[in-house]
Each structure stands twice: as C-alpha cells, then as structure tokens.
Enzyme design. Structure first.
Site, short mmCIF file in Angstrom:
data_model
loop_
_atom_site.label_atom_id
_atom_site.label_comp_id
_atom_site.label_asym_id
_atom_site.label_seq_id
_atom_site.Cartn_x
_atom_site.Cartn_y
_atom_site.Cartn_z
N ASP A 10 0.87 -1.18 0.00
CA ASP A 10 0.00 0.00 0.00
C ASP A 10 0.90 1.23 0.00
OD1 ASP A 10 -2.29 1.67 0.23
OD2 ASP A 10 -2.03 1.77 2.40
N SER A 11 0.29 2.39 -0.25
CA SER A 11 1.04 3.64 -0.18
C SER A 11 1.46 3.96 1.25
CB SER A 11 0.17 4.77 -0.71
OG SER A 11 -0.96 4.91 0.13
N TYR A 42 -0.55 8.45 -2.69
CA TYR A 42 -0.55 8.12 -4.12
C TYR A 42 -1.69 8.86 -4.83
CZ TYR A 42 2.49 3.89 -3.70
OH TYR A 42 3.52 3.01 -3.51
N CYS A 73 -4.47 -1.27 -2.04
CA CYS A 73 -4.61 0.17 -2.26
C CYS A 73 -5.54 0.37 -3.45
CB CYS A 73 -3.22 0.74 -2.55
SG CYS A 73 -3.20 2.48 -3.00
N GLU A 151 -1.53 8.93 8.03
CA GLU A 151 -0.09 8.58 8.01
C GLU A 151 0.66 9.19 9.20
OE1 GLU A 151 1.96 6.62 5.96
OE2 GLU A 151 0.08 5.79 5.24
N CYS A 183 -10.87 3.64 0.04
CA CYS A 183 -9.44 3.80 0.28
C CYS A 183 -9.12 2.96 1.51
CB CYS A 183 -9.12 5.27 0.54
SG CYS A 183 -7.44 5.57 1.13
N HIS A 185 -7.00 3.22 3.75
CA HIS A 185 -6.71 3.97 4.98
C HIS A 185 -7.99 4.27 5.77
CE1 HIS A 185 -2.79 4.76 3.13
NE2 HIS A 185 -2.38 5.36 4.23
N1 DGL Z 1 -4.64 3.29 0.74
C1 DGL Z 1 -4.67 3.98 -0.51
C2 DGL Z 1 -5.96 3.66 -1.25
O1 DGL Z 1 -6.59 2.66 -0.95
C3 DGL Z 1 -4.39 5.43 -0.26
C4 DGL Z 1 -3.95 6.15 -1.47
C5 DGL Z 1 -3.10 7.34 -1.22
O2 DGL Z 1 -1.97 7.15 -0.79
O3 DGL Z 1 -3.55 8.42 -1.54
O4 DGL Z 1 -6.37 4.35 -2.16
#
Ligand code: DGL
Length: 261
Positions: A10-11, A42, A73, A151, A183, A185
C-alpha cells in the site's frame, strides 16, 4: 511455492486494514507487507507515477519470493493493476470501492463514496460505477488530506473530524444510506465517521471481500499453505516505523522493520 509468502503493498499504513482481514482468514500463511509511506499519498499523483510506484513495490515483493501480490490500495489497483497483470507472472488481487453491494442494498438509491482523486478519476472506477450503479445516485467525494493525517497517526484528531464533517455534509443532504470507503486507509476513520453519521447510514468497505478473493485464487492455483502453524508476518516501512507499529498494536509477533525502497 505453497509455503512462500503472500506479498501485500500500500502507499502506507492503510493496507494494514486489508492485512488484518487476510491474516484472520488465512492464519497459516506467511505475509510480507510494504508500507510505501515515503511516497504517500498516491492519490494526488499522475497515473504514470502510480504505475511506476506499483512496479517498484511489486518487484520487491517478487524478489522476496512472494507467490501472490495483493495490491492493498484502491488507487494503485484502479491505476496500475492491468499493467501489473500483463507484465508479471504472479497472480494479483486488487481492491476496488464496494460500489456494487452498496448499490444493491441502498433503499434511498443514493450512496456516497469517499476515495482518493486517483481512484475517482480512474477509468476502472468509472466502468465499475457505470456497470453496477445504474439507477443509483452516487455522490463522489475526494478525501483530500485524509491519508496524510492517517499517516501521521491523527485518525482521531479534531482536524480529521472537521475535514470529514465537510466531506459528509453534501452526502447527507443528498440522502445517502450507504457510505463506501474507497481507500484502505479509511477503515481507521470508522470511529469518527460513526460519530458523524446518522445510525441509518451503513459504512462499507472491501476488506473482507479481498481476503476471500485471495483465498479463492490461492486455492484455485493450488497455492494455499498446507502448514498448520501460524504464519510469520514481516512489515516494512520506508518511513518512521513507529506509526506503522501503532496500527499493528493488537498484532502479536509481527516484525516491523525499516527498509529503503
Ligand atoms: N490506501 C490507498 C488507497 O486505498 C491510499 C492512497 C493514497 O496514498 O492516496 O487508495
């Protein structure tokens, strides 16, 4: 290959919400998780940049011997999974916003979706939405700023609540009865979201479905680990590992390491 690990990336820390679902369903599998927090979010990047980051993460996991790669992600899935599937020989599992179940269950025929700009502007998201949400009003909202707050471990902070309040207002005015978390997160925002949403609004995400799909694909390919010993879990972050650790506090025995990637 059966005893090789499942690779997950993941990001940042958000995909741990998916790791938890996978670990609950497949406790005998070894896992390697990459949190590319250095490059988060991301969702604000151009599609080509998201593809390049997804390639970097995938190659690291393949070099670690992973038998399957879970793109935990939505942003990376909707922008890069076609490329990854065409160019690498391992199976890939992706995650997309759960528009379909929300559309099927909605009584008000109005659903909200909170996701990144990268996800909401992708063509994969548009075709999923067109195919599965016909006759449904979909209120899209970019969750700008939410991933950076999570984050930093600020998922319950007043500033996060304030942002969410702004993002939810148009959805509530439109009469949504489902909120799709697009997302990985965002499941960490559920306690605050529950405070802000009326009881009748259901929150849904795709975490469990991704775990089920991972199991299904491993089984179909004869790749399930036949061991009956709890799998090992290794987590890598290219930023401060203490934040990643805080999202894993209930996970015993996990190794959380710093790695430059
Ligand atoms: N967890 C990522 C997602 O599901 C987050 C993307 C991001 O870093 O903006 O989209």
């Amino acid at each position: 290959m059966n005893d090789h690990p499942i690779g997950i990336f993941d990001s940042g820390v958000g995909g741990t919400s998916i790791w938890k679902e996978i670990n609950a369903l497949l406790p005998y599998e070894d896992t390697i998780y990459l949190a590319d927090s250095k490059n988060a979010p991301y969702g604000e990047k151009a599609p080509e940049a998201i593809v390049a980051l997804s390639i970097k993460n995938t190659e690291l996991l393949i070099n670690e011997g992973c038998k399957i790669v879970v793109v935990a992600c939505n942003t990376a899935t909707t922008n890069a999974i076609d490329y990854l599937r065409k160019n690498y020989n391992v199976p890939f599992i992706g995650i997309e916003p759960a528009i379909k179940p929300a559309a099927l269950r909605s009584r008000s025929k109005t659903v909200g979706i909170l996701a990144t700009k990268g996800t909401l502007s992708s063509s994969l998201f548009h075709s999923t939405s067109e195919n599965h949400a016909q006759g449904i009003k979909v209120i899209e909202q970019v969750g700008k700023g939410l991933v950076p707050l999570i984050e930093q471990g600020k998922e319950n902070a007043p500033e996060t609540e304030e942002l969410l309040k702004n993002y939810l207002t148009p959805m509530l005015e439109a009469g949504i009865d489902h909120l799709v978390l697009g997302c990985t997160h965002y499941p960490y925002l559920v306690p605050v979201l529950r405070k802000l949403l009326p009881e009748n609004v259901k929150i849904i995400d795709s975490g469990e479905a991704v775990a089920r799909q991972t199991k299904f694909v491993l089984d179909r390919k004869g790749l399930l680990n036949t061991s009956k010993v709890a799998g090992s879990a290794r987590f890598y972050s290219n930023m401060d590992t203490s934040i990643l650790k805080s999202f894993l506090k209930e996970v015993g025995g996990a190794e959380v390491l710093h790695l430059n990637f």
